[in-house]
Design a protein around this motif. Structure first.
Motif, PDB file in Angstrom:
ATOM      1  N   MET A   1      56.828  49.863  33.637  1.00 23.09           N
ATOM      2  CA  MET A   1      56.286  48.533  33.683  1.00 23.09           C
ATOM      3  C   MET A   1      56.786  47.416  32.831  1.00 23.09           C
ATOM      4  SD  MET A   1      52.171  49.194  33.700  1.00 23.09           S
ATOM      5  CE  MET A   1      51.332  50.303  34.972  1.00 23.09           C
ATOM      6  N   LEU A   2      57.339  47.855  31.480  1.00 27.09           N
ATOM      7  CA  LEU A   2      58.030  46.826  30.715  1.00 27.09           C
ATOM      8  C   LEU A   2      59.275  46.694  31.118  1.00 27.09           C
ATOM      9  CD1 LEU A   2      56.544  48.331  27.267  1.00 27.09           C
ATOM     10  CD2 LEU A   2      56.154  46.190  28.415  1.00 27.09           C
ATOM     11  N   THR A   3      60.028  47.733  31.742  1.00 28.94           N
ATOM     12  CA  THR A   3      61.152  47.639  32.501  1.00 28.94           C
ATOM     13  C   THR A   3      61.356  46.582  33.420  1.00 28.94           C
ATOM     14  OG1 THR A   3      61.896  49.841  32.086  1.00 28.94           O
ATOM     15  CG2 THR A   3      63.417  48.660  33.617  1.00 28.94           C
ATOM     16  N   ARG A   4      60.344  46.419  34.230  1.00 26.93           N
ATOM     17  CA  ARG A   4      60.099  45.379  35.216  1.00 26.93           C
ATOM     18  C   ARG A   4      59.794  44.014  34.599  1.00 26.93           C
ATOM     19  NH1 ARG A   4      58.053  49.955  37.953  1.00 26.93           N
ATOM     20  NH2 ARG A   4      55.657  49.236  37.274  1.00 26.93           N
ATOM     21  N   PHE A   5      59.184  43.966  33.518  1.00 24.05           N
ATOM     22  CA  PHE A   5      58.473  42.822  32.638  1.00 24.05           C
ATOM     23  C   PHE A   5      59.967  42.210  32.029  1.00 24.05           C
ATOM     24  CE2 PHE A   5      57.320  40.935  28.866  1.00 24.05           C
ATOM     25  CZ  PHE A   5      56.786  39.682  29.466  1.00 24.05           C
ATOM     26  N   MET A   6      60.817  42.982  31.317  1.00 27.40           N
ATOM     27  CA  MET A   6      61.815  42.557  30.791  1.00 27.40           C
ATOM     28  C   MET A   6      63.070  42.134  31.695  1.00 27.40           C
ATOM     29  SD  MET A   6      61.939  45.321  27.746  1.00 27.40           S
ATOM     30  CE  MET A   6      63.387  44.463  26.517  1.00 27.40           C
ATOM     31  N   ALA A   7      63.146  42.456  32.844  1.00 25.86           N
ATOM     32  CA  ALA A   7      63.931  41.880  33.899  1.00 25.86           C
ATOM     33  C   ALA A   7      63.547  40.635  34.307  1.00 25.86           C
ATOM     34  CB  ALA A   7      64.002  43.041  34.960  1.00 25.86           C
ATOM     35  N   ASP A   8      62.235  40.182  34.279  1.00 31.67           N
ATOM     36  CA  ASP A   8      61.752  38.945  34.691  1.00 31.67           C
ATOM     37  C   ASP A   8      61.792  38.107  33.533  1.00 31.67           C
ATOM     38  OD1 ASP A   8      61.336  40.092  37.219  1.00 31.67           O
ATOM     39  OD2 ASP A   8      59.064  40.509  36.889  1.00 31.67           O
ATOM     40  N   ASN A   9      61.919  38.639  32.360  1.00 38.60           N
ATOM     41  CA  ASN A   9      61.902  37.885  31.219  1.00 38.60           C
ATOM     42  C   ASN A   9      62.943  38.099  30.445  1.00 38.60           C
ATOM     43  OD1 ASN A   9      58.816  36.202  31.400  1.00 38.60           O
ATOM     44  ND2 ASN A   9      58.782  38.334  32.187  1.00 38.60           N
ATOM     45  N   PRO A  10      64.123  37.955  30.560  1.00 40.55           N
ATOM     46  CA  PRO A  10      65.230  38.302  29.849  1.00 40.55           C
ATOM     47  C   PRO A  10      65.464  37.864  28.540  1.00 40.55           C
ATOM     48  CG  PRO A  10      65.734  36.799  31.487  1.00 40.55           C
ATOM     49  CD  PRO A  10      64.611  37.105  31.740  1.00 40.55           C
ATOM     50  N   ARG A  11      64.670  36.814  27.971  1.00 38.79           N
ATOM     51  CA  ARG A  11      64.560  36.433  26.744  1.00 38.79           C
ATOM     52  C   ARG A  11      63.564  36.929  25.730  1.00 38.79           C
ATOM     53  NH1 ARG A  11      65.677  29.939  26.719  1.00 38.79           N
ATOM     54  NH2 ARG A  11      66.072  30.404  24.624  1.00 38.79           N
ATOM     55  N   ILE A  12      62.753  37.768  26.260  1.00 36.55           N
ATOM     56  CA  ILE A  12      62.016  38.547  25.449  1.00 36.55           C
ATOM     57  C   ILE A  12      62.134  39.963  25.024  1.00 36.55           C
ATOM     58  CG2 ILE A  12      59.528  39.520  25.752  1.00 36.55           C
ATOM     59  CD1 ILE A  12      58.526  37.305  27.337  1.00 36.55           C
ATOM     60  N   GLU A  13      61.899  40.303  23.860  1.00 39.97           N
ATOM     61  CA  GLU A  13      62.342  41.434  23.152  1.00 39.97           C
ATOM     62  C   GLU A  13      61.038  42.404  23.049  1.00 39.97           C
ATOM     63  OE1 GLU A  13      65.098  41.761  19.988  1.00 39.97           O
ATOM     64  OE2 GLU A  13      66.025  39.649  20.582  1.00 39.97           O
ATOM     65  N   ILE A  14      61.130  43.502  23.297  1.00 36.22           N
ATOM     66  CA  ILE A  14      59.841  44.516  23.056  1.00 36.22           C
ATOM     67  C   ILE A  14      60.025  45.244  21.671  1.00 36.22           C
ATOM     68  CG2 ILE A  14      58.270  46.294  24.091  1.00 36.22           C
ATOM     69  CD1 ILE A  14      58.108  43.320  25.616  1.00 36.22           C
ATOM     70  N   ASP A  15      59.337  45.340  20.868  1.00 34.50           N
ATOM     71  CA  ASP A  15      59.339  46.179  19.884  1.00 34.50           C
ATOM     72  C   ASP A  15      57.767  46.926  20.062  1.00 34.50           C
ATOM     73  OD1 ASP A  15      59.077  47.416  17.156  1.00 34.50           O
ATOM     74  OD2 ASP A  15      59.592  45.900  16.081  1.00 34.50           O
ATOM     75  N   PHE A  16      58.246  48.201  20.414  1.00 37.63           N
ATOM     76  CA  PHE A  16      57.006  49.100  20.838  1.00 37.63           C
ATOM     77  C   PHE A  16      56.691  50.147  19.875  1.00 37.63           C
ATOM     78  CE2 PHE A  16      54.650  52.182  23.328  1.00 37.63           C
ATOM     79  CZ  PHE A  16      53.947  51.508  24.075  1.00 37.63           C
ATOM     80  N   THR A  17      55.338  50.389  19.488  1.00 33.67           N
ATOM     81  CA  THR A  17      55.146  51.549  18.752  1.00 33.67           C
ATOM     82  C   THR A  17      54.058  52.490  19.471  1.00 33.67           C
ATOM     83  OG1 THR A  17      55.045  50.091  16.605  1.00 33.67           O
ATOM     84  CG2 THR A  17      53.725  52.183  16.509  1.00 33.67           C
ATOM     85  N   ALA A  18      54.445  53.787  19.903  1.00 37.02           N
ATOM     86  CA  ALA A  18      53.604  54.517  20.454  1.00 37.02           C
ATOM     87  C   ALA A  18      52.778  55.208  19.600  1.00 37.02           C
ATOM     88  CB  ALA A  18      54.347  55.489  21.310  1.00 37.02           C
ATOM     89  N   SER A  19      51.546  55.244  19.763  1.00 33.94           N
ATOM     90  CA  SER A  19      50.506  55.911  18.707  1.00 33.94           C
ATOM     91  C   SER A  19      49.039  56.170  19.564  1.00 33.94           C
ATOM     92  CB  SER A  19      50.323  55.176  17.494  1.00 33.94           C
ATOM     93  OG  SER A  19      49.432  55.567  16.804  1.00 33.94           O
ATOM     94  N   ASP A  20      48.644  57.365  19.386  1.00 34.20           N
ATOM     95  CA  ASP A  20      47.347  57.669  19.921  1.00 34.20           C
ATOM     96  C   ASP A  20      46.017  57.398  18.901  1.00 34.20           C
ATOM     97  OD1 ASP A  20      48.347  59.094  22.246  1.00 34.20           O
ATOM     98  OD2 ASP A  20      49.002  60.660  21.036  1.00 34.20           O
ATOM     99  N   HIS A  21      46.483  56.770  17.742  1.00 32.39           N
ATOM    100  CA  HIS A  21      45.559  56.422  16.921  1.00 32.39           C
ATOM    101  C   HIS A  21      45.558  54.582  17.037  1.00 32.39           C
ATOM    102  CE1 HIS A  21      45.189  59.928  14.471  1.00 32.39           C
ATOM    103  NE2 HIS A  21      46.182  60.098  14.990  1.00 32.39           N
TER     104      HIS A  21
END
Length: 298
Positions: A103-123
């Motif tokens: 999903m984020l890959t598609r979002f970033m393709a539509d919004n090339p000036r946005i950067e994603i800093d992702f933290t994966a956590s189950d907490h």
């Protein structure tokens, strides 16, 4: 002020210059002028690191609030322009791996000036303390101060390995689970009671519990017992036959999925764009769509 915020977010003058299409010298001049105006040092500078001073951290918090207000004012008169900047978000690891990365890959393709800093956590991370813009959370929300928007549900199933079922037999009704080894996902908060959409519930027992969905899946595949979790967690193992769907006529209670935001802040354009995008993406996925969407469960 925008130059100062850009340098703080990027962690260095060079990274900030690359992100916003400026030069290090220009950013350095802007920050130096701001420090002269405020009559205080905003950064601790060494050859290897750049960190905020105490005054810098205090000013950054106020500056971000001011910039949010300016962005809101510009948006109100149609001057917002293209969404840009860094989005810091968190979500459970297995949901991220199975759905959100695509999903984020598609979002970033539509919004090339946005950067994603992702933290994966189950907490459930602290959005304010961890400087996060938003979180995707599965299950009932514990913190009522957060701004929340429901975007979907996690449809769950019970599974077990063929080896376990051959050894222990297959349950035909939820109350049969009381006689089985059951694998407990300890972060869910429901303890040792499993409930079902038809209103039934059962007190389960088991010798293995874990705070990681991946560990729950691995334990089920190893034959340690019956597990209940989101269907997306088990898709691959079901396809290969390593796990078997048990109690197919008795669906475990679905878990709500929310996007949550820190309290009391204006929501910038980049965050609103992602919220709207994820809402559409979740609504189109049969395993995630909200119950009221009209999309039937698989």
């Amino acid at each position: 002020m925008k130059s100062f915020a850009a340098v703080t977010d990027a962690g260095s003058f060079s990274a900030a210059a690359a992100r916003i299409g400026s030069s290090q010298s220009t950013l350095s001049k802007h920050v130096a002028a701001l420090e002269a105006h405020l009559q205080t040092r905003l950064f601790n500078r060494t050859t290897r690191s750049l960190t905020l001073t105490t005054d810098g951290a205090r000013f950054y918090e106020k500056a971000m609030s001011a910039l949010d207000t300016i962005e809101a004012a510009e948006a109100s008169v149609g001057l917002e322009g293209e969404a840009e900047g860094i989005l810091r978000l968190t979500a459970p690891l297995t949901l991220a791996e199975s759905r959100l990365v695509a999903m984020l890959t598609r979002f970033m393709a539509d919004n090339p000036r946005i950067e994603i800093d992702f933290t994966a956590s189950d907490h459930a991370l602290n959005l304010v303390a961890d400087n996060l813009d938003l979180a995707v959370r599965v299950g009932q929300l514990a913190d009522s101060r957060l701004i929340a928007r429901k975007i979907g549900v996690a449809r769950r199933i019970a599974v077990a390995s063929p080896a376990y079922l051959e050894r222990a037999g297959e349950p035909r009704h939820p109350h049969d689970l009381a006689q089985h080894q059951c694998i407990v996902y300890s972060l869910l908060g429901t303890g040792s009671r499993w409930t079902f959409e038809d209103g039934g519930s059962v007190e389960i027992r088991g010798n293995f519990r874990a705070d990681s969905p991946n560990m729950v899946r691995a334990a089920a595949m190893a034959g340690l017992g019956i597990a209940v979790n989101a269907r997306w967690l088990f898709e691959d193992a079901l396809a290969t036959g390593e796990l078997v769907h048990v109690l197919p006529d008795h669906e475990p209670v679905r878990m709500p999925i929310h996007i949550v935001l820190p309290p009391g802040r204006y929501v910038p354009a980049r965050t609103r764009s992602l919220i709207d995008f994820l809402s559409r993406e979740f609504a189109a996925d049969p395993l995630l769509a909200p119950d009221q969407s009209g999309i039937p469960a698989p």
